[in-house]
Design a protein around this motif. Sequence first.
Motif, PDB file in Angstrom:
ATOM      1  N   ALA A  71    -112.223  35.094   3.370  1.00 31.39           N
ATOM      2  CA  ALA A  71    -112.965  34.490   2.264  1.00 31.39           C
ATOM      3  C   ALA A  71    -112.161  34.678   0.987  1.00 31.39           C
ATOM      4  O   ALA A  71    -111.698  35.790   0.691  1.00 31.39           O
ATOM      5  CB  ALA A  71    -114.343  35.141   2.118  1.00 31.39           C
ATOM      6  N   PHE A  72    -111.979  33.586   0.239  1.00 23.72           N
ATOM      7  CA  PHE A  72    -111.266  33.635  -1.034  1.00 23.72           C
ATOM      8  C   PHE A  72    -112.261  33.458  -2.169  1.00 23.72           C
ATOM      9  O   PHE A  72    -113.059  32.518  -2.170  1.00 23.72           O
ATOM     10  CB  PHE A  72    -110.196  32.542  -1.088  1.00 23.72           C
ATOM     11  CG  PHE A  72    -109.023  32.805  -0.191  1.00 23.72           C
ATOM     12  CD1 PHE A  72    -107.969  33.603  -0.612  1.00 23.72           C
ATOM     13  CD2 PHE A  72    -108.973  32.272   1.093  1.00 23.72           C
ATOM     14  CE1 PHE A  72    -106.884  33.854   0.217  1.00 23.72           C
ATOM     15  CE2 PHE A  72    -107.891  32.512   1.926  1.00 23.72           C
ATOM     16  CZ  PHE A  72    -106.850  33.308   1.491  1.00 23.72           C
ATOM     17  N   LEU A  73    -112.188  34.378  -3.119  1.00 23.21           N
ATOM     18  CA  LEU A  73    -113.121  34.376  -4.240  1.00 23.21           C
ATOM     19  C   LEU A  73    -112.483  33.697  -5.457  1.00 23.21           C
ATOM     20  O   LEU A  73    -111.330  33.955  -5.793  1.00 23.21           O
ATOM     21  CB  LEU A  73    -113.510  35.812  -4.579  1.00 23.21           C
ATOM     22  CG  LEU A  73    -114.668  36.004  -5.553  1.00 23.21           C
ATOM     23  CD1 LEU A  73    -115.920  35.313  -5.049  1.00 23.21           C
ATOM     24  CD2 LEU A  73    -114.938  37.489  -5.752  1.00 23.21           C
ATOM     25  N   HIS A  74    -113.268  32.828  -6.103  1.00 23.52           N
ATOM     26  CA  HIS A  74    -112.829  32.052  -7.255  1.00 23.52           C
ATOM     27  C   HIS A  74    -113.828  32.196  -8.396  1.00 23.52           C
ATOM     28  O   HIS A  74    -114.955  32.660  -8.204  1.00 23.52           O
ATOM     29  CB  HIS A  74    -112.744  30.562  -6.898  1.00 23.52           C
ATOM     30  CG  HIS A  74    -111.876  30.253  -5.726  1.00 23.52           C
ATOM     31  ND1 HIS A  74    -110.620  29.702  -5.849  1.00 23.52           N
ATOM     32  CD2 HIS A  74    -112.092  30.395  -4.390  1.00 23.52           C
ATOM     33  CE1 HIS A  74    -110.098  29.539  -4.643  1.00 23.52           C
ATOM     34  NE2 HIS A  74    -110.970  29.944  -3.745  1.00 23.52           N
ATOM     35  N   ALA A 201     -98.610  35.517   5.927  1.00 26.01           N
ATOM     36  CA  ALA A 201     -99.032  36.405   4.851  1.00 26.01           C
ATOM     37  C   ALA A 201    -100.118  37.330   5.381  1.00 26.01           C
ATOM     38  O   ALA A 201    -101.010  36.892   6.111  1.00 26.01           O
ATOM     39  CB  ALA A 201     -99.568  35.603   3.670  1.00 26.01           C
ATOM     40  N   VAL A 202    -100.034  38.593   5.032  1.00 26.06           N
ATOM     41  CA  VAL A 202    -101.086  39.547   5.376  1.00 26.06           C
ATOM     42  C   VAL A 202    -101.934  39.744   4.119  1.00 26.06           C
ATOM     43  O   VAL A 202    -101.459  40.284   3.121  1.00 26.06           O
ATOM     44  CB  VAL A 202    -100.501  40.888   5.860  1.00 26.06           C
ATOM     45  CG1 VAL A 202    -101.622  41.884   6.139  1.00 26.06           C
ATOM     46  CG2 VAL A 202     -99.658  40.681   7.112  1.00 26.06           C
ATOM     47  N   LEU A 203    -103.165  39.274   4.170  1.00 28.22           N
ATOM     48  CA  LEU A 203    -104.054  39.274   3.016  1.00 28.22           C
ATOM     49  C   LEU A 203    -105.343  40.016   3.354  1.00 28.22           C
ATOM     50  O   LEU A 203    -105.686  40.199   4.523  1.00 28.22           O
ATOM     51  CB  LEU A 203    -104.385  37.832   2.611  1.00 28.22           C
ATOM     52  CG  LEU A 203    -103.204  36.946   2.234  1.00 28.22           C
ATOM     53  CD1 LEU A 203    -103.635  35.484   2.203  1.00 28.22           C
ATOM     54  CD2 LEU A 203    -102.613  37.366   0.897  1.00 28.22           C
ATOM     55  N   HIS A 204    -106.045  40.426   2.319  1.00 30.26           N
ATOM     56  CA  HIS A 204    -107.363  41.011   2.540  1.00 30.26           C
ATOM     57  C   HIS A 204    -108.283  39.967   3.150  1.00 30.26           C
ATOM     58  O   HIS A 204    -108.210  38.774   2.808  1.00 30.26           O
ATOM     59  CB  HIS A 204    -107.953  41.505   1.216  1.00 30.26           C
ATOM     60  CG  HIS A 204    -107.305  42.740   0.681  1.00 30.26           C
ATOM     61  ND1 HIS A 204    -107.513  43.991   1.227  1.00 30.26           N
ATOM     62  CD2 HIS A 204    -106.449  42.922  -0.356  1.00 30.26           C
ATOM     63  CE1 HIS A 204    -106.830  44.891   0.559  1.00 30.26           C
ATOM     64  NE2 HIS A 204    -106.161  44.277  -0.405  1.00 30.26           N
ATOM     65  N   VAL A 205    -109.151  40.402   4.046  1.00 30.74           N
ATOM     66  CA  VAL A 205    -110.153  39.491   4.605  1.00 30.74           C
ATOM     67  C   VAL A 205    -110.983  38.883   3.473  1.00 30.74           C
ATOM     68  O   VAL A 205    -111.340  37.706   3.513  1.00 30.74           O
ATOM     69  CB  VAL A 205    -111.038  40.233   5.627  1.00 30.74           C
ATOM     70  CG1 VAL A 205    -112.268  39.413   5.992  1.00 30.74           C
ATOM     71  CG2 VAL A 205    -110.227  40.550   6.879  1.00 30.74           C
ATOM     72  N   ILE A 206    -111.282  39.678   2.462  1.00 30.59           N
ATOM     73  CA  ILE A 206    -111.923  39.163   1.245  1.00 30.59           C
ATOM     74  C   ILE A 206    -110.904  39.289   0.119  1.00 30.59           C
ATOM     75  O   ILE A 206    -110.626  40.389  -0.357  1.00 30.59           O
ATOM     76  CB  ILE A 206    -113.220  39.918   0.920  1.00 30.59           C
ATOM     77  CG1 ILE A 206    -114.207  39.791   2.083  1.00 30.59           C
ATOM     78  CG2 ILE A 206    -113.839  39.385  -0.371  1.00 30.59           C
ATOM     79  CD1 ILE A 206    -115.500  40.552   1.878  1.00 30.59           C
ATOM     80  N   SER A 207    -110.330  38.156  -0.267  1.00 33.56           N
ATOM     81  CA  SER A 207    -109.256  38.131  -1.257  1.00 33.56           C
ATOM     82  C   SER A 207    -109.678  37.381  -2.505  1.00 33.56           C
ATOM     83  O   SER A 207    -110.634  36.598  -2.485  1.00 33.56           O
ATOM     84  CB  SER A 207    -108.010  37.445  -0.668  1.00 33.56           C
ATOM     85  OG  SER A 207    -107.384  38.233   0.302  1.00 33.56           O
ATOM     86  N   GLY A 208    -108.931  37.590  -3.556  1.00 33.98           N
ATOM     87  CA  GLY A 208    -109.059  36.759  -4.745  1.00 33.98           C
ATOM     88  C   GLY A 208    -108.084  35.601  -4.636  1.00 33.98           C
ATOM     89  O   GLY A 208    -107.071  35.686  -3.925  1.00 33.98           O
ATOM     90  N   HIS A 209    -108.366  34.516  -5.330  1.00 39.14           N
ATOM     91  CA  HIS A 209    -107.489  33.343  -5.300  1.00 39.14           C
ATOM     92  C   HIS A 209    -106.060  33.728  -5.677  1.00 39.14           C
ATOM     93  O   HIS A 209    -105.089  33.228  -5.101  1.00 39.14           O
ATOM     94  CB  HIS A 209    -108.042  32.283  -6.255  1.00 39.14           C
ATOM     95  CG  HIS A 209    -107.350  30.973  -6.176  1.00 39.14           C
ATOM     96  ND1 HIS A 209    -107.532  29.982  -7.118  1.00 39.14           N
ATOM     97  CD2 HIS A 209    -106.458  30.457  -5.286  1.00 39.14           C
ATOM     98  CE1 HIS A 209    -106.804  28.933  -6.796  1.00 39.14           C
ATOM     99  NE2 HIS A 209    -106.141  29.185  -5.696  1.00 39.14           N
TER     100      HIS A 209
END
Length: 239
Positions: A71-74, A201-209
């Motif tokens: 999930a990407f937070l905006h 890319a290794v990103l957080h499951v809940i990331s910021g844009h």
Amino acid sequence: MWSRRIVLGAGVVMLALLVMRDAAPPRPARSEPVAVGPAAPRPPIVSRKVWRADEGLVRERATYTGPVSAAFLHHTGHLNTYDCADAPRMLRAMQKDHIESEGWDDIGYNFVVDRCGTIYEGRAGGVGRPVRGAHTKGFNTDSIGIAALGSFGPGTTVPPALEAGIVKVAAWKLGPEADPRGTVRLVSTNDESKYKEGEAAVLHVISGHRDSFRTNCPGDVLYERLPVIRESVARLRKP
């Protein structure tokens, strides 16, 4: 003496016993696959019909991807002084801008949450289905975009109700295998993000844009709340 009939009968019995001994044991019947439900309850969501999305503007039918693994937070950039009753009007204006100015098929985000904590259906296609959005260039596949209605740069605060809405919809939409506190490996689909097309890319499951794109989104203040949001999402989901 043995009669011919008795001898033949004995031979048939012995042959049957040999066949039974050498035969493979019967395979256990396969169980039917068990449907896996969401790891958290579905929160109340205001539908596109209720906020009166302009379906005539939508250029293409929805595209679906695999289970939601990120999930990407905006944030949307609106002034934070809006009245929550005006949120539907703001969403209609945002939909028009995304289609006519950005050139997208529909509003980019899968969900929008206002400062009162109300969750709105964003992109069309069904809130319960893995709709491919236009929220995070390079990483729209197998992910959702959740937008906070407002601006959350320095000097602002994140309303508790808005944060709670983000937590509820993220907890519900993330696939059962996703760990809200963990990371996920995603492959970029174009060169417009921080990662080249085809690069993992290794990103957080809940990331910021901003984690995948050169932007200040979702604002410093909301971005700093991400560790708390991750913990809250994890607590809301089934162990």
